[in-house]
Design a protein around this motif. Structure first.
Motif, PDB file in Angstrom:
ATOM      1  N   PHE A  92     -11.652  -1.211   1.738  1.00 38.27           N
ATOM      2  CA  PHE A  92     -11.374  -0.088   0.843  1.00 38.27           C
ATOM      3  C   PHE A  92     -10.237  -0.365  -0.139  1.00 38.27           C
ATOM      4  O   PHE A  92      -9.914   0.496  -0.953  1.00 38.27           O
ATOM      5  N   LEU A  93      -9.609  -1.542  -0.063  1.00 36.23           N
ATOM      6  CA  LEU A  93      -8.458  -1.840  -0.917  1.00 36.23           C
ATOM      7  C   LEU A  93      -8.891  -2.718  -2.095  1.00 36.23           C
ATOM      8  O   LEU A  93      -9.306  -3.872  -1.902  1.00 36.23           O
ATOM      9  N   SER A  94      -8.759  -2.204  -3.292  1.00 32.70           N
ATOM     10  CA  SER A  94      -9.245  -2.913  -4.489  1.00 32.70           C
ATOM     11  C   SER A  94      -8.481  -4.195  -4.770  1.00 32.70           C
ATOM     12  O   SER A  94      -8.975  -5.070  -5.493  1.00 32.70           O
ATOM     13  N   ASN A 117     -15.086  -3.768  -0.932  1.00 36.10           N
ATOM     14  CA  ASN A 117     -16.512  -3.406  -1.039  1.00 36.10           C
ATOM     15  C   ASN A 117     -17.469  -4.523  -0.611  1.00 36.10           C
ATOM     16  O   ASN A 117     -18.654  -4.485  -0.954  1.00 36.10           O
ATOM     17  N   SER A 118     -16.955  -5.505   0.134  1.00 33.80           N
ATOM     18  CA  SER A 118     -17.822  -6.617   0.549  1.00 33.80           C
ATOM     19  C   SER A 118     -17.870  -6.799   2.061  1.00 33.80           C
ATOM     20  O   SER A 118     -18.930  -7.032   2.630  1.00 33.80           O
TER      21      SER A 118
END
Length: 329
Positions: free
Chosen positions: A112-114, A120-121
């Motif tokens: 969840f950490l950009s 997102n992977s």
């Protein structure tokens, strides 16, 4: 409103547990140097540990992720988790603790950490250091080893960090700086140096540990043997023990500079030892970089050089620590 507790880039970054604590202590380094300098001498190998086989003795966990560094006299330490902290939004808890002077590290899901290469992977739970927030911009200030493998400061949104802890009931550590009058413990320093040279643990702290991975532990100069015989014979060489060796020499420079300032030991000998250690810093950095290169090319000649340089570094380390022990004695 933005509230950030003071942090400095830590002198040792081998693992998050070291970097997080030292980023607090290094803000007050004139006060904390005596404690830092009589610690971070001994190295440890736990062959059966599932994640961190090599480590600094002061940071290697024994039971339940409790490390010796938590008992630094300059740090107040508390442990919580999502259940006992009883928050709805993690950011409410962050704001409350930061406002009361508490740094924290929490196990977050990097999915969840950009700022993470896991975004997102894939789901990956990792300990991240939190030292500030901005509730106008809805941002949290954190540090961790993200996509580059380097200890970095990043900014994440409230939404990201709240999502990253949902459904996770791992530990949340709280730290608060507390001033004290600490003088360097020369007996501890000499004992740690002797233990490093003799590959032993005179304090026998790990005998109180239950997990199997803390049995048959190796200490001090035996780390080099394990690196040569085990790490260097694996398909992909783990870079971490080589970075530890590099950090170990950088820590020695900090220690020697502090000992020189005390002006109670042979200054000429200390200066000579310091110059030799500067050479070891350079050699350990080159060695670490050779390992990075080997992992890309898998060249057998390069592997042979890595093993040879490890042996040379061990020999130089032995004589440097032996000479320092004589100076202190």
């Amino acid at each position: 409103m933005q509230v950030c507790l003071p942090v400095e880039y830590p002198p040792i970054t081998s693992f998050p547990s070291i970097a997080n604590l030292l980023s607090i202590l290094w803000v007050h380094k004139e006060r904390t140097l005596p404690w830092i300098c009589d610690h971070y001498v001994q190295l440890i190998i736990r062959p059966n540990h599932p994640v961190t086989r090599s480590d600094f003795y002061d940071q290697a966990d024994t039971d339940n992720f409790i490390i010796n560094g938590y008992f630094c006299p300059f740090l107040g330490w508390l442990r919580n988790n999502q259940t006992t902290a009883r928050f709805t939004d993690f950011t409410d808890y962050i704001e409350y603790q930061i406002n009361h002077g508490y740094y924290m590290d929490a196990c977050l899901d990097r999915f969840f950490l950009s700022c993470s290469n896991c975004y997102n992977s894939r789901h990956f739970i990792h300990q991240s250091f939190i030292y500030g927030y901005d509730n106008d911009k809805k941002q949290v200030f954190i540090s961790d080893f993200f996509d580059s493998g380097k200890y970095e400061r990043k900014i994440v949104s409230y939404e990201e960090i709240n999502n990253s802890i949902k459904g996770i009931d791992y530990h949340i550590n709280l730290y608060k700086y507390q001033d004290c009058n600490y003088e360097i413990n020369l007996d501890l320093l000499k004992l740690s140096i002797a233990d490093y040279l003799n590959c032993r643990d005179s304090l026998k702290k790990f005998q109180f540990s239950n997990p199997d991975y803390n049995k048959n532990v190796l200490y001090g100069l035996d780390l080099y043997n394990y690196v040569i015989d085990v790490f260097c014979n694996e398909k992909h060489i783990d870079i971490r023990p080589f970075h530890i060796l590099y950090d170990h020499k950088k820590m020695m420079k900090i220690r020697l500079d502090y000992l020189k300032k005390l002006n109670i030991f042979d200054s000429i000998m200390l200066e000579l030892i310091c110059k030799r250690n500067d050479s070891l810093i350079e050699k350990s950095l080159l060695l670490r970089n050779k390992v990075i290169k080997y992992n890309l090319k898998h060249n057998n000649d390069l592997l042979s050089k890595i093993k040879t340089e490890c042996r040379d570094l061990k020999n130089n380390d032995y004589y440097l620590f032996s000479d320092l022990l004589r100076v202190l004695s």
